[in-house]
Design a protein around this motif. Sequence first.
Motif, PDB file in Angstrom:
ATOM      1  N   PRO A  23       0.834  -1.210   0.000  1.00 26.10           N
ATOM      2  CA  PRO A  23       0.000   0.000   0.000  1.00 26.10           C
ATOM      3  C   PRO A  23       0.863   1.253   0.000  1.00 26.10           C
ATOM      4  CG  PRO A  23      -0.710  -1.560   1.684  1.00 26.10           C
ATOM      5  CD  PRO A  23       0.622  -2.034   1.190  1.00 26.10           C
ATOM      6  N   ILE A  24       0.386   2.314  -0.639  1.00 27.35           N
ATOM      7  CA  ILE A  24       1.111   3.571  -0.676  1.00 27.35           C
ATOM      8  C   ILE A  24       0.118   4.719  -0.557  1.00 27.35           C
ATOM      9  CG2 ILE A  24       1.074   3.488  -3.210  1.00 27.35           C
ATOM     10  CD1 ILE A  24       3.546   5.266  -3.231  1.00 27.35           C
ATOM     11  N   HIS A  25       0.462   5.716   0.263  1.00 24.63           N
ATOM     12  CA  HIS A  25      -0.355   6.917   0.400  1.00 24.63           C
ATOM     13  C   HIS A  25       0.077   7.922  -0.659  1.00 24.63           C
ATOM     14  CE1 HIS A  25      -1.252  10.977   2.072  1.00 24.63           C
ATOM     15  NE2 HIS A  25      -2.409  10.394   2.299  1.00 24.63           N
ATOM     16  N   GLY A  49      -5.066   6.566  -1.462  1.00 21.38           N
ATOM     17  CA  GLY A  49      -3.923   5.677  -1.605  1.00 21.38           C
ATOM     18  C   GLY A  49      -4.049   4.792  -2.828  1.00 21.38           C
ATOM     19  N   ASP A  50      -3.040   4.035  -3.078  1.00 29.09           N
ATOM     20  CA  ASP A  50      -3.023   3.059  -4.166  1.00 29.09           C
ATOM     21  C   ASP A  50      -2.118   1.924  -3.704  1.00 29.09           C
ATOM     22  OD1 ASP A  50      -3.227   1.788  -6.708  1.00 29.09           O
ATOM     23  OD2 ASP A  50      -3.454   3.740  -7.668  1.00 29.09           O
ATOM     24  N   ARG A  51      -1.662   1.105  -4.626  1.00 23.10           N
ATOM     25  CA  ARG A  51      -0.790   0.022  -4.223  1.00 23.10           C
ATOM     26  C   ARG A  51       0.281  -0.227  -5.268  1.00 23.10           C
ATOM     27  NH1 ARG A  51      -1.685  -1.561  -8.556  1.00 23.10           N
ATOM     28  NH2 ARG A  51      -3.042  -3.222  -9.320  1.00 23.10           N
ATOM     29  N   ASN A 382      10.954  -0.165  -3.870  1.00 25.29           N
ATOM     30  CA  ASN A 382      11.110   1.197  -3.371  1.00 25.29           C
ATOM     31  C   ASN A 382       9.794   1.659  -2.765  1.00 25.29           C
ATOM     32  OD1 ASN A 382      11.819   3.836  -2.875  1.00 25.29           O
ATOM     33  ND2 ASN A 382      12.703   4.203  -4.892  1.00 25.29           N
ATOM     34  N   ARG A 383       9.796   1.948  -1.490  1.00 23.42           N
ATOM     35  CA  ARG A 383       8.583   2.416  -0.813  1.00 23.42           C
ATOM     36  C   ARG A 383       8.255   3.851  -1.183  1.00 23.42           C
ATOM     37  NH1 ARG A 383      11.457  -0.554   3.038  1.00 23.42           N
ATOM     38  NH2 ARG A 383      10.335  -2.342   3.902  1.00 23.42           N
ATOM     39  N   GLN A 384       9.271   4.640  -1.533  1.00 21.11           N
ATOM     40  CA  GLN A 384       9.069   6.046  -1.880  1.00 21.11           C
ATOM     41  C   GLN A 384      10.020   6.402  -3.022  1.00 21.11           C
ATOM     42  OE1 GLN A 384       8.820   8.658   1.435  1.00 21.11           O
ATOM     43  NE2 GLN A 384       8.880  10.523   0.214  1.00 21.11           N
TER      44      GLN A 384
END
Length: 397
Positions: A23-25, A49-51, A382-384
């Motif tokens: 998940p990513i905000h 959010g998305d993923r 990569n989380r960000q």
Amino acid sequence: LLQKIKKATDVDWDGEGKYFVLPIHLEGGQSQGFYGEGEILPRSEPQVGDRFLIYTKAMAFTVAITRQNILAIKQGPGAFFNSKAHEIEENTISLREKMSRAFGGDGQGVLGILAANATVGGGVTTLTFTSDTNMQHFRKGMYIDVWAPAYPVVGRRVGSDAADNLLYDKGWKITAVNRAARTVTFTGDGTAVDAMVAGDYVLPENEGIGLNGATGNLAHGKEFTGLQALFSTGQFWPSLQGLAYATYPELQAPRDTAGADRPLSVNLLEKMANDISVSSDKDVDFIWLDHFQHRTLLASGLQDVRHVSEKVKLGYTQMTWNGKSFYLDRQAPPGKCFLGSMECLGRAVLAEMGPFDGPMGERTPRYAVTEWAFGADMNIFNRQPNGGGWLENLTKS
């Protein structure tokens, strides 16, 4: 540097082991603000959010021992075990170097870019490479393919068969590497081939097969996702981990691509570190580059450099400077320098490096050869994505 990236423990793979969802905000947070007495409160806005879809990548090496070698056990018990141990050790070292090279890549596995046209006949063929090619990527005895440049590659320069880019075949075997002259040579077999031209990509044997039109874990190449794709503006692939840069341009990483080559400097490093901090609110804690770029920094007055480890398993040297870790790697792409925040990166591991078969191995059908296979299933994610960036078009020599 791969050894420093933490293995993700919060990974739930799909039932087939092909990918996991992260998940990513992305947007929101507009529900705060100042207001006057008697006025309405700030408007309530949902968080959006998305993923990310993180696909696994498979890597392996094989070890083959002949029946005669195994029979030598009767003459001396150490013969077989020494041969097997030696093969495993050398293949492990070679695979680690390939992993290190892939870490600085884009996922497609480009070893080098041709600097001049070439033709293939029955004799020796010489390929000359651009200064953007790290000649450490080539070894005598390795097999290569040449492809027309594209992402993904679609046209292999072997044979006149229009479907040749879809068929697994034996590549050209390198017979000599001249790193000073930036050339490799191989012996052609006389097969009719397409002309090779300047700008063509050289890939490991068969790694480009099946990429055209591929989806899922092959959509962005067979190798694990390297820094050129993890910190990207979309110059290679239109998306990262399932999200398109066109839809979410805020995922683009800072990238300095000044036209003419210029020497790496402390000022360039600080500027890129600042750009990354502004775009992501993350502090840079690692810098990955080749040895020449480090010498350039020392010559320009880089101060307070401390060696942390003279030699780490993957072949790089680690140092620190102003709280940032330098990783010098002989497999790093020339003329580039990567900066990032370690907390943004993770290793998604489905299976650590280990044997596919039991201790007895498997005999190759119709051959008096026993083979063992060793491999791993993992990827870097990569989380960000804007938590890192890179400098390119740096002076290379």
